[in-house]
Scaffold this active site. Sequence first.
Site, PDB file in Angstrom:
ATOM      1  N   ASP A  38       1.005  -1.572   0.199  1.00 53.86           N
ATOM      2  CA  ASP A  38      -0.415  -0.118   0.800  1.00 53.86           C
ATOM      3  C   ASP A  38       0.667   1.454  -0.481  1.00 53.86           C
ATOM      4  OD1 ASP A  38      -1.487  -1.785   0.173  1.00 53.86           O
ATOM      5  OD2 ASP A  38      -2.285  -1.413   2.264  1.00 53.86           O
ATOM      6  N   ASP A  44      -4.831  -0.090  -1.076  1.00 49.04           N
ATOM      7  CA  ASP A  44      -5.934  -0.754  -1.150  1.00 49.04           C
ATOM      8  C   ASP A  44      -7.158   0.530  -2.438  1.00 49.04           C
ATOM      9  OD1 ASP A  44      -6.963  -1.447   1.425  1.00 49.04           O
ATOM     10  OD2 ASP A  44      -6.546   0.815   2.263  1.00 49.04           O
ATOM     11  N   HIS A  89     -10.764   0.986  -2.818  1.00 48.45           N
ATOM     12  CA  HIS A  89     -12.245   0.637  -2.192  1.00 48.45           C
ATOM     13  C   HIS A  89     -12.988   1.478  -2.843  1.00 48.45           C
ATOM     14  CE1 HIS A  89     -10.475  -0.676   1.439  1.00 48.45           C
ATOM     15  NE2 HIS A  89      -9.479   0.406   2.141  1.00 48.45           N
ATOM     16  N   HIS A 112     -10.353   6.921   1.727  1.00 45.56           N
ATOM     17  CA  HIS A 112      -8.918   6.934   0.768  1.00 45.56           C
ATOM     18  C   HIS A 112      -9.112   5.482   0.019  1.00 45.56           C
ATOM     19  CE1 HIS A 112      -9.794   4.029   4.797  1.00 45.56           C
ATOM     20  NE2 HIS A 112      -8.506   3.214   3.714  1.00 45.56           N
ATOM     21  N   LYS A 149      -7.437  -5.029  -2.563  1.00 39.73           N
ATOM     22  CA  LYS A 149      -8.218  -5.287  -1.745  1.00 39.73           C
ATOM     23  C   LYS A 149      -8.603  -4.214  -1.485  1.00 39.73           C
ATOM     24  CE  LYS A 149      -4.094  -4.206   1.350  1.00 39.73           C
ATOM     25  NZ  LYS A 149      -4.504  -3.090   1.753  1.00 39.73           N
ATOM     26  N   CYS A 205      -2.189  -3.011   7.676  1.00 40.42           N
ATOM     27  CA  CYS A 205      -2.095  -4.085   7.024  1.00 40.42           C
ATOM     28  C   CYS A 205      -0.576  -4.861   6.613  1.00 40.42           C
ATOM     29  CB  CYS A 205      -1.581  -2.817   5.423  1.00 40.42           C
ATOM     30  SG  CYS A 205      -3.781  -2.808   5.163  1.00 40.42           S
TER      31      CYS A 205
HETATM   32  C1  VGL Z   1      -4.512   0.863   5.970  1.00 41.48           C
HETATM   33  C2  VGL Z   1      -5.362   2.050   7.485  1.00 41.48           C
HETATM   34  C3  VGL Z   1      -6.901   1.854   7.113  1.00 41.48           C
HETATM   35  C4  VGL Z   1      -3.248   0.359   6.153  1.00 41.48           C
HETATM   36  C5  VGL Z   1      -5.932   0.375   5.653  1.00 41.48           C
HETATM   37  O1  VGL Z   1      -2.928   0.471   4.588  1.00 41.48           O
HETATM   38  O2  VGL Z   1      -2.204   0.140   6.695  1.00 41.48           O
HETATM   39  N1  VGL Z   1      -4.730   1.342   7.514  1.00 41.48           N
HETATM   40  N2  VGL Z   1      -6.704   1.152   5.834  1.00 41.48           N
END
Ligand code: VGL
Length: 206
Positions: A11, A53, A55, A72, A97, A141
Site C-alpha cells: 500500500d 487498497d 475501495h 481513502h 484489496k 496492513c
Molecule cells: C491501512 C488503515 C486503514 C493500511 C488501510 O494500509 O495499513 N490502514 N486502511
Amino acid sequence: MARKSALLVVDPQNDFCPGGALGVPHGDAVVPVLDYYMEAFRRAMLPIFASRDWHPPQTRHFTTGGGQWPPHCVQGTKGAEFHPDLRLPEGAIIISKGIDPQEDSYSAFDGRDNSGTPLLELLRQRGVERLYVGGLATDYCVRYTTLDALRHGLEAWVLADASRGVDLKAGDSERAVAEMRRAGAKIATLAEVLAELGTVGQEGAD
Ligand code: VGL
C-alpha cells in the site's frame, strides 16, 4: 535448494502519505527504500508484488459507512494511486484489496491480481516459500499481511526500514512488530536482505 523468495510492497499509495486522506506520519519515507528493495529483487529475478487498497466509494470500512477510517484509496482517484516516486519494475504484480464493501481487508492475502487470482495462489504458483513484506502501515496492513503469511505456512520477513505505522495509539507499531515477531516473523533491514539475496541459489550447496 534455495528458499524461493518474493517481495511484497504494501500500500505505498498517496492517501497513506503525508497530505493524503489517511496520511501515515513520514509514510513517504518508505518509498525510496522500497525502490531499493524492488531493484534488488528485480536483479535477482524474484517475483515482486505491490498491494493497494482499492475501495469502492461506499464501504463499511469508512466512517461514512459506520467504520473506523476516513474515506481513502477510492478506486480511480489520485489518492489511490501509488506514490509517484515508487518505481514498480516491469512484471510486478498488483494486488488489489478492499473491493468488497463489507470487508476491511487489511491483509494483502484478501487481495487478488487483475485476473482475480488470490495472492496465496499466485505465490504458490511461483513456489514462493519466503515473503519479504514492507510498506504502509506497520500496525495495520503490514501486520495483518505478515500474520496471514505465517498462518499460510510461509516464512515472513518484515522490512523494518521500509515500513511506517499509523500509531493511532502511541506504541501501536512497536506492539505490532513484537506481535509479528512472536508469531514467527523475522525483522530485517536492507543490508541483511541484500546479503540474503546474494546467497540465492547457493544455499544448501554444502
Ligand atoms: C491501512 C488503515 C486503514 C493500511 C488501510 O494500509 O495499513 N490502514 N486502511
